[in-house]
Design a protein around this motif. Structure first.
Motif, PDB file in Angstrom:
ATOM      1  N   MET A  63       0.826  -1.186   0.000  1.00  0.00           N
ATOM      2  CA  MET A  63       0.000   0.000   0.000  1.00  0.00           C
ATOM      3  C   MET A  63       0.867   1.246   0.000  1.00  0.00           C
ATOM      4  O   MET A  63       1.860   1.304   0.717  1.00  0.00           O
ATOM      5  CB  MET A  63      -0.869   0.042   1.250  1.00  0.00           C
ATOM      6  CG  MET A  63      -2.072  -0.795   1.205  1.00  0.00           C
ATOM      7  SD  MET A  63      -3.088  -0.354   2.627  1.00  0.00           S
ATOM      8  CE  MET A  63      -4.579  -1.003   2.063  1.00  0.00           C
ATOM      9  N   THR A  64       0.427   2.187  -0.759  1.00  0.00           N
ATOM     10  CA  THR A  64       1.161   3.438  -0.758  1.00  0.00           C
ATOM     11  C   THR A  64       0.731   4.283   0.434  1.00  0.00           C
ATOM     12  O   THR A  64      -0.302   4.049   1.051  1.00  0.00           O
ATOM     13  CB  THR A  64       0.907   4.214  -2.065  1.00  0.00           C
ATOM     14  OG1 THR A  64      -0.465   4.557  -2.122  1.00  0.00           O
ATOM     15  CG2 THR A  64       1.287   3.397  -3.279  1.00  0.00           C
ATOM     16  N   ARG A  65       1.536   5.258   0.695  1.00  0.00           N
ATOM     17  CA  ARG A  65       1.255   6.123   1.842  1.00  0.00           C
ATOM     18  C   ARG A  65      -0.033   6.930   1.643  1.00  0.00           C
ATOM     19  O   ARG A  65      -0.796   7.126   2.575  1.00  0.00           O
ATOM     20  CB  ARG A  65       2.441   7.051   2.057  1.00  0.00           C
ATOM     21  CG  ARG A  65       2.375   7.788   3.323  1.00  0.00           C
ATOM     22  CD  ARG A  65       3.660   8.480   3.582  1.00  0.00           C
ATOM     23  NE  ARG A  65       3.560   9.164   4.852  1.00  0.00           N
ATOM     24  CZ  ARG A  65       4.510   9.831   5.402  1.00  0.00           C
ATOM     25  NH1 ARG A  65       5.670   9.925   4.807  1.00  0.00           N
ATOM     26  NH2 ARG A  65       4.337  10.418   6.552  1.00  0.00           N
ATOM     27  N   ASP A  66      -0.275   7.380   0.410  1.00  0.00           N
ATOM     28  CA  ASP A  66      -1.487   8.144   0.125  1.00  0.00           C
ATOM     29  C   ASP A  66      -2.734   7.293   0.343  1.00  0.00           C
ATOM     30  O   ASP A  66      -3.743   7.772   0.855  1.00  0.00           O
ATOM     31  CB  ASP A  66      -1.444   8.682  -1.307  1.00  0.00           C
ATOM     32  CG  ASP A  66      -2.609   9.602  -1.603  1.00  0.00           C
ATOM     33  OD1 ASP A  66      -2.927  10.434  -0.726  1.00  0.00           O
ATOM     34  OD2 ASP A  66      -3.191   9.490  -2.696  1.00  0.00           O
ATOM     35  N   CYS A  67      -2.658   6.044  -0.038  1.00  0.00           N
ATOM     36  CA  CYS A  67      -3.789   5.137   0.145  1.00  0.00           C
ATOM     37  C   CYS A  67      -4.082   4.930   1.631  1.00  0.00           C
ATOM     38  O   CYS A  67      -5.241   4.880   2.040  1.00  0.00           O
ATOM     39  CB  CYS A  67      -3.501   3.801  -0.529  1.00  0.00           C
ATOM     40  SG  CYS A  67      -4.887   2.657  -0.507  1.00  0.00           S
ATOM     41  N   GLU A  68      -3.031   4.814   2.439  1.00  0.00           N
ATOM     42  CA  GLU A  68      -3.222   4.655   3.881  1.00  0.00           C
ATOM     43  C   GLU A  68      -3.875   5.897   4.485  1.00  0.00           C
ATOM     44  O   GLU A  68      -4.745   5.793   5.335  1.00  0.00           O
ATOM     45  CB  GLU A  68      -1.883   4.375   4.568  1.00  0.00           C
ATOM     46  CG  GLU A  68      -1.308   3.022   4.250  1.00  0.00           C
ATOM     47  CD  GLU A  68       0.080   2.829   4.824  1.00  0.00           C
ATOM     48  OE1 GLU A  68       0.573   3.745   5.506  1.00  0.00           O
ATOM     49  OE2 GLU A  68       0.662   1.775   4.576  1.00  0.00           O
ATOM     50  N   HIS A  69      -3.454   7.069   4.033  1.00  0.00           N
ATOM     51  CA  HIS A  69      -4.048   8.308   4.531  1.00  0.00           C
ATOM     52  C   HIS A  69      -5.515   8.411   4.106  1.00  0.00           C
ATOM     53  O   HIS A  69      -6.340   8.895   4.860  1.00  0.00           O
ATOM     54  CB  HIS A  69      -3.271   9.530   4.033  1.00  0.00           C
ATOM     55  CG  HIS A  69      -1.938   9.695   4.691  1.00  0.00           C
ATOM     56  ND1 HIS A  69      -1.816  10.042   6.011  1.00  0.00           N
ATOM     57  CD2 HIS A  69      -0.685   9.541   4.223  1.00  0.00           C
ATOM     58  CE1 HIS A  69      -0.536  10.105   6.334  1.00  0.00           C
ATOM     59  NE2 HIS A  69       0.174   9.806   5.260  1.00  0.00           N
ATOM     60  N   GLU A  97      -7.567   5.913   3.601  1.00  0.00           N
ATOM     61  CA  GLU A  97      -8.328   4.994   4.445  1.00  0.00           C
ATOM     62  C   GLU A  97      -8.553   5.582   5.837  1.00  0.00           C
ATOM     63  O   GLU A  97      -9.642   5.471   6.395  1.00  0.00           O
ATOM     64  CB  GLU A  97      -7.617   3.657   4.562  1.00  0.00           C
ATOM     65  CG  GLU A  97      -7.642   2.848   3.284  1.00  0.00           C
ATOM     66  CD  GLU A  97      -6.828   1.579   3.399  1.00  0.00           C
ATOM     67  OE1 GLU A  97      -6.237   1.329   4.473  1.00  0.00           O
ATOM     68  OE2 GLU A  97      -6.792   0.821   2.414  1.00  0.00           O
ATOM     69  N   LEU A  98      -7.532   6.230   6.376  1.00  0.00           N
ATOM     70  CA  LEU A  98      -7.661   6.855   7.694  1.00  0.00           C
ATOM     71  C   LEU A  98      -8.668   7.997   7.655  1.00  0.00           C
ATOM     72  O   LEU A  98      -9.508   8.114   8.548  1.00  0.00           O
ATOM     73  CB  LEU A  98      -6.303   7.368   8.170  1.00  0.00           C
ATOM     74  CG  LEU A  98      -6.274   8.047   9.535  1.00  0.00           C
ATOM     75  CD1 LEU A  98      -6.730   7.076  10.623  1.00  0.00           C
ATOM     76  CD2 LEU A  98      -4.893   8.574   9.840  1.00  0.00           C
ATOM     77  N   ARG A  99      -8.604   8.824   6.606  1.00  0.00           N
ATOM     78  CA  ARG A  99      -9.574   9.912   6.463  1.00  0.00           C
ATOM     79  C   ARG A  99     -10.994   9.379   6.348  1.00  0.00           C
ATOM     80  O   ARG A  99     -11.920   9.911   6.964  1.00  0.00           O
ATOM     81  CB  ARG A  99      -9.243  10.764   5.241  1.00  0.00           C
ATOM     82  CG  ARG A  99      -8.229  11.836   5.533  1.00  0.00           C
ATOM     83  CD  ARG A  99      -8.041  12.730   4.333  1.00  0.00           C
ATOM     84  NE  ARG A  99      -6.706  12.396   3.844  1.00  0.00           N
ATOM     85  CZ  ARG A  99      -6.338  12.302   2.601  1.00  0.00           C
ATOM     86  NH1 ARG A  99      -7.186  12.508   1.633  1.00  0.00           N
ATOM     87  NH2 ARG A  99      -5.106  11.993   2.278  1.00  0.00           N
ATOM     88  N   THR A 100     -11.173   8.321   5.576  1.00  0.00           N
ATOM     89  CA  THR A 100     -12.497   7.716   5.427  1.00  0.00           C
ATOM     90  C   THR A 100     -13.006   7.185   6.759  1.00  0.00           C
ATOM     91  O   THR A 100     -14.171   7.393   7.121  1.00  0.00           O
ATOM     92  CB  THR A 100     -12.458   6.576   4.392  1.00  0.00           C
ATOM     93  OG1 THR A 100     -11.952   7.087   3.154  1.00  0.00           O
ATOM     94  CG2 THR A 100     -13.830   5.987   4.178  1.00  0.00           C
ATOM     95  N   LEU A 101     -12.142   6.542   7.505  1.00  0.00           N
ATOM     96  CA  LEU A 101     -12.520   6.020   8.812  1.00  0.00           C
ATOM     97  C   LEU A 101     -12.894   7.142   9.772  1.00  0.00           C
ATOM     98  O   LEU A 101     -13.895   7.053  10.495  1.00  0.00           O
ATOM     99  CB  LEU A 101     -11.374   5.192   9.409  1.00  0.00           C
ATOM    100  CG  LEU A 101     -11.635   4.555  10.769  1.00  0.00           C
ATOM    101  CD1 LEU A 101     -12.770   3.551  10.680  1.00  0.00           C
ATOM    102  CD2 LEU A 101     -10.381   3.899  11.285  1.00  0.00           C
ATOM    103  N   LEU A 102     -12.133   8.222   9.768  1.00  0.00           N
ATOM    104  CA  LEU A 102     -12.444   9.357  10.641  1.00  0.00           C
ATOM    105  C   LEU A 102     -13.757  10.032  10.250  1.00  0.00           C
ATOM    106  O   LEU A 102     -14.534  10.436  11.116  1.00  0.00           O
ATOM    107  CB  LEU A 102     -11.299  10.368  10.615  1.00  0.00           C
ATOM    108  CG  LEU A 102     -10.039   9.943  11.356  1.00  0.00           C
ATOM    109  CD1 LEU A 102      -8.942  10.976  11.155  1.00  0.00           C
ATOM    110  CD2 LEU A 102     -10.319   9.728  12.816  1.00  0.00           C
TER     111      LEU A 102
END
Length: 68
Positions: free
Chosen positions: A1-7, A9-14
């Motif tokens: 996973m790229t770093r942008d994809c992880e961010h 996912e985190l934004r979506t979760l928040l």
């Protein structure tokens, strides 16, 4: 996973968490208003103030992003 994809996912979760908390708070206010009708007006004023504050914070964040 790229770093942008992880961010992302985190934004979506928040965002989903914020929506869930908002719905729970709204449900609690509705139940409180039905139980104590005299609190309807103060709660409406509080909701209006919180909405204005949220809009102000959003505009500040948007302006800070454009400034970068």
């Amino acid at each position: 996973m790229t770093r942008d994809c992880e961010h992302r996912e985190l934004r979506t979760l928040l965002i989903l968490l914020a929506i869930a908390v908002g719905l729970l708070a709204t449900g609690a206010v509705v139940c409180l208003t039905f139980a104590y009708p005299r609190l309807a007006e103060p709660l409406a004023v509080g909701a209006a103030v919180l909405t204005c504050l949220a809009g102000f914070v959003r505009s500040v964040i948007k302006a800070a992003r454009e400034h970068r």
